[in-house]
Scaffold this motif. Structure first.
Motif, PDB file in Angstrom:
ATOM      1  N   PHE A  92      54.356  -9.849 -26.988  1.00 44.28           N
ATOM      2  CA  PHE A  92      55.007  -8.701 -26.332  1.00 44.28           C
ATOM      3  C   PHE A  92      56.207  -8.218 -27.150  1.00 44.28           C
ATOM      4  O   PHE A  92      56.417  -7.005 -27.290  1.00 44.28           O
ATOM      5  CB  PHE A  92      55.446  -9.090 -24.921  1.00 44.28           C
ATOM      6  CG  PHE A  92      54.305  -9.270 -23.961  1.00 44.28           C
ATOM      7  CD1 PHE A  92      53.667  -8.170 -23.406  1.00 44.28           C
ATOM      8  CD2 PHE A  92      53.855 -10.538 -23.616  1.00 44.28           C
ATOM      9  CE1 PHE A  92      52.607  -8.325 -22.524  1.00 44.28           C
ATOM     10  CE2 PHE A  92      52.803 -10.709 -22.737  1.00 44.28           C
ATOM     11  CZ  PHE A  92      52.173  -9.595 -22.189  1.00 44.28           C
ATOM     12  N   LEU A  93      56.982  -9.169 -27.684  1.00 41.19           N
ATOM     13  CA  LEU A  93      58.139  -8.771 -28.482  1.00 41.19           C
ATOM     14  C   LEU A  93      57.694  -8.093 -29.779  1.00 41.19           C
ATOM     15  O   LEU A  93      58.318  -7.128 -30.240  1.00 41.19           O
ATOM     16  CB  LEU A  93      58.995 -10.003 -28.803  1.00 41.19           C
ATOM     17  CG  LEU A  93      60.329  -9.702 -29.495  1.00 41.19           C
ATOM     18  CD1 LEU A  93      61.264  -8.956 -28.555  1.00 41.19           C
ATOM     19  CD2 LEU A  93      60.996 -10.980 -29.969  1.00 41.19           C
ATOM     20  N   GLU A  94      56.614  -8.584 -30.363  1.00 42.83           N
ATOM     21  CA  GLU A  94      56.092  -7.979 -31.586  1.00 42.83           C
ATOM     22  C   GLU A  94      55.631  -6.546 -31.324  1.00 42.83           C
ATOM     23  O   GLU A  94      55.812  -5.659 -32.164  1.00 42.83           O
ATOM     24  CB  GLU A  94      54.932  -8.828 -32.109  1.00 42.83           C
ATOM     25  CG  GLU A  94      54.511  -8.501 -33.516  1.00 42.83           C
ATOM     26  CD  GLU A  94      53.436  -9.455 -34.004  1.00 42.83           C
ATOM     27  OE1 GLU A  94      53.294  -9.602 -35.225  1.00 42.83           O
ATOM     28  OE2 GLU A  94      52.736 -10.048 -33.160  1.00 42.83           O
ATOM     29  N   PHE A  95      55.058  -6.324 -30.168  1.00 43.72           N
ATOM     30  CA  PHE A  95      54.630  -4.972 -29.780  1.00 43.72           C
ATOM     31  C   PHE A  95      55.838  -4.046 -29.652  1.00 43.72           C
ATOM     32  O   PHE A  95      55.825  -2.910 -30.139  1.00 43.72           O
ATOM     33  CB  PHE A  95      53.867  -5.048 -28.456  1.00 43.72           C
ATOM     34  CG  PHE A  95      53.329  -3.733 -27.982  1.00 43.72           C
ATOM     35  CD1 PHE A  95      52.216  -3.159 -28.586  1.00 43.72           C
ATOM     36  CD2 PHE A  95      53.941  -3.057 -26.937  1.00 43.72           C
ATOM     37  CE1 PHE A  95      51.724  -1.935 -28.151  1.00 43.72           C
ATOM     38  CE2 PHE A  95      53.463  -1.844 -26.500  1.00 43.72           C
ATOM     39  CZ  PHE A  95      52.345  -1.275 -27.098  1.00 43.72           C
ATOM     40  N   ALA A  96      56.914  -4.555 -29.020  1.00 44.48           N
ATOM     41  CA  ALA A  96      58.139  -3.751 -28.894  1.00 44.48           C
ATOM     42  C   ALA A  96      58.779  -3.519 -30.257  1.00 44.48           C
ATOM     43  O   ALA A  96      59.305  -2.429 -30.533  1.00 44.48           O
ATOM     44  CB  ALA A  96      59.118  -4.452 -27.955  1.00 44.48           C
ATOM     45  N   ALA A  97      58.723  -4.535 -31.123  1.00 47.53           N
ATOM     46  CA  ALA A  97      59.321  -4.406 -32.456  1.00 47.53           C
ATOM     47  C   ALA A  97      58.619  -3.335 -33.278  1.00 47.53           C
ATOM     48  O   ALA A  97      59.250  -2.640 -34.092  1.00 47.53           O
ATOM     49  CB  ALA A  97      59.251  -5.747 -33.178  1.00 47.53           C
ATOM     50  N   LEU A  98      57.309  -3.171 -33.079  1.00 51.49           N
ATOM     51  CA  LEU A  98      56.554  -2.155 -33.804  1.00 51.49           C
ATOM     52  C   LEU A  98      57.084  -0.756 -33.515  1.00 51.49           C
ATOM     53  O   LEU A  98      57.284   0.057 -34.430  1.00 51.49           O
ATOM     54  CB  LEU A  98      55.071  -2.266 -33.423  1.00 51.49           C
ATOM     55  CG  LEU A  98      54.126  -1.244 -34.056  1.00 51.49           C
ATOM     56  CD1 LEU A  98      54.058  -1.447 -35.565  1.00 51.49           C
ATOM     57  CD2 LEU A  98      52.740  -1.366 -33.439  1.00 51.49           C
ATOM     58  N   TYR A  99      57.349  -0.488 -32.235  1.00 48.81           N
ATOM     59  CA  TYR A  99      57.859   0.833 -31.848  1.00 48.81           C
ATOM     60  C   TYR A  99      59.306   1.025 -32.296  1.00 48.81           C
ATOM     61  O   TYR A  99      59.693   2.124 -32.704  1.00 48.81           O
ATOM     62  CB  TYR A  99      57.730   1.017 -30.341  1.00 48.81           C
ATOM     63  CG  TYR A  99      56.318   1.363 -29.924  1.00 48.81           C
ATOM     64  CD1 TYR A  99      55.893   2.685 -29.879  1.00 48.81           C
ATOM     65  CD2 TYR A  99      55.411   0.360 -29.599  1.00 48.81           C
ATOM     66  CE1 TYR A  99      54.593   3.002 -29.505  1.00 48.81           C
ATOM     67  CE2 TYR A  99      54.109   0.661 -29.227  1.00 48.81           C
ATOM     68  CZ  TYR A  99      53.699   1.988 -29.176  1.00 48.81           C
ATOM     69  OH  TYR A  99      52.414   2.304 -28.826  1.00 48.81           O
ATOM     70  N   MET A 100      60.108  -0.026 -32.223  1.00 48.18           N
ATOM     71  CA  MET A 100      61.500   0.086 -32.658  1.00 48.18           C
ATOM     72  C   MET A 100      61.582   0.323 -34.162  1.00 48.18           C
ATOM     73  O   MET A 100      62.443   1.054 -34.645  1.00 48.18           O
ATOM     74  CB  MET A 100      62.273  -1.180 -32.280  1.00 48.18           C
ATOM     75  CG  MET A 100      62.400  -1.393 -30.783  1.00 48.18           C
ATOM     76  SD  MET A 100      63.466  -2.775 -30.347  1.00 48.18           S
ATOM     77  CE  MET A 100      65.065  -2.108 -30.753  1.00 48.18           C
ATOM     78  N   ARG A 101      60.657  -0.289 -34.890  1.00 49.59           N
ATOM     79  CA  ARG A 101      60.629  -0.079 -36.339  1.00 49.59           C
ATOM     80  C   ARG A 101      60.163   1.336 -36.680  1.00 49.59           C
ATOM     81  O   ARG A 101      60.659   1.971 -37.603  1.00 49.59           O
ATOM     82  CB  ARG A 101      59.704  -1.113 -36.973  1.00 49.59           C
ATOM     83  CG  ARG A 101      59.729  -1.139 -38.492  1.00 49.59           C
ATOM     84  CD  ARG A 101      58.684  -2.099 -39.052  1.00 49.59           C
ATOM     85  NE  ARG A 101      58.787  -3.422 -38.459  1.00 49.59           N
ATOM     86  CZ  ARG A 101      57.809  -3.996 -37.760  1.00 49.59           C
ATOM     87  NH1 ARG A 101      56.674  -3.352 -37.551  1.00 49.59           N
ATOM     88  NH2 ARG A 101      57.971  -5.200 -37.241  1.00 49.59           N
ATOM     89  N   GLU A 102      59.204   1.831 -35.907  1.00 48.85           N
ATOM     90  CA  GLU A 102      58.598   3.124 -36.214  1.00 48.85           C
ATOM     91  C   GLU A 102      59.483   4.293 -35.816  1.00 48.85           C
ATOM     92  O   GLU A 102      59.625   5.264 -36.559  1.00 48.85           O
ATOM     93  CB  GLU A 102      57.233   3.218 -35.498  1.00 48.85           C
ATOM     94  CG  GLU A 102      56.365   4.363 -35.950  1.00 48.85           C
ATOM     95  CD  GLU A 102      55.803   4.142 -37.344  1.00 48.85           C
ATOM     96  OE1 GLU A 102      55.510   5.152 -38.006  1.00 48.85           O
ATOM     97  OE2 GLU A 102      55.683   2.978 -37.768  1.00 48.85           O
TER      98      GLU A 102
END
Length: 696
Positions: A92-102
């Motif tokens: 779940f955190l990796e999924f959130a990190a993807l959007y924060m990075r993008e």
């Protein structure tokens, strides 16, 4: 009127004290969460290498150290629970990190996140201890404010409750199991009492109508024989697969659950055996889940074998049995350190629980004296909450003391019963009405003059606070605390280094280095470039050498060997390198002396950084020893290129000298990072050891 006034004053005083204790509990509860984000102390390598290191490496495909416990040949650690607690939340955190990075151009998947996020999960789980304690106190009408205060202010909760130990999970599971058993005990006692009361009324009833009414009331009573059976059996399976020592902690709790109501007309040995049988059957589904998941992870079982139905008994692995089999061999446990049998009793219990641990041991000793004197009227009832908690403390303590490897963290599940039984003594000391105290003349004086006075109660609370604050600061902020900041330092260094450069890190006299925190893609797996779609394998460019408590002369020999190997690769393959050494700053002078004695004058080294605070018990600072390299300027002889120095006179005692000595002592609480490189184009007659220091 006067009596009413005294009662009101007493009630108001108790309410004020309760509110004060409750507010103090909330303060320590918040502090526990805060320590997740700021605590840099490193308690023990198992904090990382039994959970985070493997999970980070598997999930994020990072370089990591895989310890022997996760060896596919004979795995002794179940992967199922760490997978559920860490890898699922990581997704779940990796999924959130993807959007924060993008969208926000913020990268949250870094060394600090790898450290803090798992600790936050374990911290949340630690509050299960608080909840279970509150529920049992409510059920048995016990004062929960002071007990919650004692629990939350304990360094066990402030440090171990926020760290990723399997022992911390074991502590929470034992607390929940104790709550379930205590709840079932009070439910059974209540229902059995009502049932026997109604049966007695039924026998005495004279009219049919009255008997029918009593019969309906009796049938309306809820069942109690198998209360919480599935939840408890599943909890036991989870605990055993987490750490098989849960067998020792859970056995007395389950026994008390099986024993509920025995000795009454309604509960017989048939109920006891039926409960045992159904308890074991209820554990089967969760056992199958754990065995299946572990077998798939360790490659004992594959999807192909499942599809073709080519599955046999050898396709399954039972990690708790491997754990037990490994620890039954005294040679194996001796590799981790041998301890006397009394360490748990005389050292680890007082270390973990301070005055409450000492009080618990003294109280149990008094109970044993009464038991052997056949003074059974002075003992707690066998099926009481006191009996349950006492058995939950001393049965596992006895069996764990038989093992020759003993660490304090092995006793974490004792926290709940010790706090429940003895937490109020932080305010009362040994109260004058203590029911199990001995009535000897000298003990009476001890109670009345020392243990049962108001002053002693105040001192008990002060000692409790002081000891727990000191241990929290030591293990939470000082002990091996430079290792984690150093991983974050190398994370940044790896990001900024040149592509054709290798980094070599040597560590000595420190705990194991959590390699996954450096955030380096693994060289053992094939990676996918999401932009180009190409698959690639990363070249190894970070090398870690851990030498534990290696002698300084041998350490210099290793540095020379690694340097020569790096130089060879540089000349033949044009691979540049940087070589670092991390040692406690208390060993700086020892390092200088070893370099001089080994004539390593062709090595140039510089102090790049010191990570404060850091204390390694393998290299304690020298308070009384002189540190001439820091305190006094070196006085070199004519043969300075050989690394010898003139003997210095003992300096006169002065404020300036004392302050310098104190400064020297303080600066030893650090982890020093040196960079070594080979000197080039220096005439042999002029080679001197850069940064070397005089040693008397």
């Amino acid at each position: 009127m006067k009596l009413s006034t005294n009662i009101n004053q007493l009630w108001h005083k108790r309410k004020t004290n309760s509110d004060e204790n409750w507010c103090t509990y909330l303060f320590f509860a918040v502090l526990r969460i805060v320590l997740v984000f700021i605590g840099s102390g490193y308690v023990h390598p198992d904090e990382f290498f039994q959970t985070i290191e493997v999970m980070n490496g598997d999930h994020f495909r990072l370089e990591h150290v895989r310890t022997w416990e996760f060896n596919n040949t004979m795995p002794v650690r179940s992967i199922t629970l760490p997978f559920l607690l860490l890898r699922v939340p990581w997704s779940f955190l990796e999924f959130a990190a993807l959007y924060m990075r993008e969208f926000l151009n913020i990268e949250i998947l870094c060394s600090y996140t790898y450290l803090v996020f798992p600790r936050l999960i374990y911290c949340i789980i630690s509050f299960a201890n608080d909840w279970a304690l509150y529920r049992v106190c409510s059920l048995y009408s016990l004062r929960y404010e002071i007990r919650l205060l004692a629990l939350s202010s304990s360094w066990v909760m402030l440090v171990f409750g926020t760290r990723t130990f399997s022992n911390s999970i074991e502590m929470a599971l034992c607390s929940l199991l104790l709550y379930f058993v205590a709840e079932c005990m009070i439910a059974t006692n209540t229902i059995v009492y009502k049932k026997e009361f109604l049966e007695e009324k039924y026998d005495k009833a004279t009219s049919i109508g009255e008997r029918v009414k009593i019969w309906k009331l009796k049938n309306a009573l809820p069942t109690h024989n198998f209360n919480k059976i599935f939840a408890m059996s599943t909890l036991c399976v989870v605990g055993i697969f987490n750490r098989p020592t849960f067998l020792l902690f859970g056995a007395p709790m389950v026994f008390y659950w099986l024993l509920r109501g025995m000795g009454t007309k309604s509960v017989t040995f048939t109920d006891f055996h039926l409960r045992m049988l159904l308890f074991c059957l209820s554990a089967v589904p969760s056992i199958l889940v754990f065995v299946l998941c572990d077998s798939l992870y360790y490659k004992y079982l594959t999807s192909g074998e499942i599809m073709t139905k080519a599955v046999g008994i050898d396709n399954f692995v039972f990690t708790p049995w491997n754990f037990i089999k490994y620890n039954l061999d005294s040679k194996n446990t001796a590799e981790h350190g041998l301890h006397p049998k009394y360490i748990h009793l005389l050292v680890n219990v007082p270390l973990l629980y301070g005055v409450l641990g000492a009080i618990a041991l003294v109280s149990f000793g008094q109970l044993m004296i009464r038991f052997f004197r056949a003074e059974y009227q002075g003992l707690p009832r066998a099926q009481s909450i006191v009996g349950l908690m006492s058995a939950s403390i001393f049965v596992p303590l006895f069996f764990l003391s038989l093992i020759n490897h003993q660490e304090a963290r092995f006793l974490l599940p004792l926290t709940y019963p010790i706090i429940l039984l003895h937490g109020p003594k932080l305010l009362t000391g040994f109260c004058a009405q203590y029911p199990f105290r001995m009535e000897h003349a000298w003990l009476k004086v001890l109670y009345e003059k020392i243990l049962c006075t108001k002053a002693s109660a105040i001192y008990v609370l002060k000692i409790w606070y002081f000891a727990n604050i000191a241990l929290t600061v030591f293990y939470g902020f000082v002990h091996q605390a430079g290792v984690i900041p150093m991983t974050q330092h190398f994370e940044q260094m790896v990001k900024l280094k040149a592509a054709d450069q290798n980094i070599h890190l040597i560590t000595s006299h420190t705990y194991m280095f959590p390699l996954s925190f450096v955030n380096i893609p693994s060289t053992q797996v094939v990676h996918l470039n999401t932009r180009t779609g190409q698959r690639y394998r990363k070249r190894k460019d970070f090398y870690l050498y851990e030498y534990g408590g290696l002698d300084m002369s041998q350490l210099i020999a290793r540095i020379r060997l690694i340097t020569s190997h790096c130089e060879l690769k540089k000349e033949t393959k044009n691979v540049k390198y940087r070589l670092f050494l991390a040692i406690p700053s208390s060993l700086t002078d020892d390092l200088n002396l070893a370099l001089v004695q080994n004539n390593a004058t062709y090595l140039h080294y510089e102090l790049r950084r010191v990570f404060y605070p850091h204390l390694s018990t393998e290299a304690l600072p020298q308070f009384l020893g002189r540190h001439p390299g820091i305190v006094d300027p070196p006085h070199w002889s004519e043969d300075d290129f050989q690394g010898t120095c003139l003997l210095e006179q003992t300096p006169e005692l002065s404020f300036s000298y004392v302050s310098k000595q104190f400064s020297s002592f303080v600066h030893q609480f650090g982890l020093a990072l040196y960079e070594f490189e080979l000197k080039r184009n220096v005439p042999k007659s002029k080679r001197t050891l850069t940064n070397s220091k005089c040693y008397t």
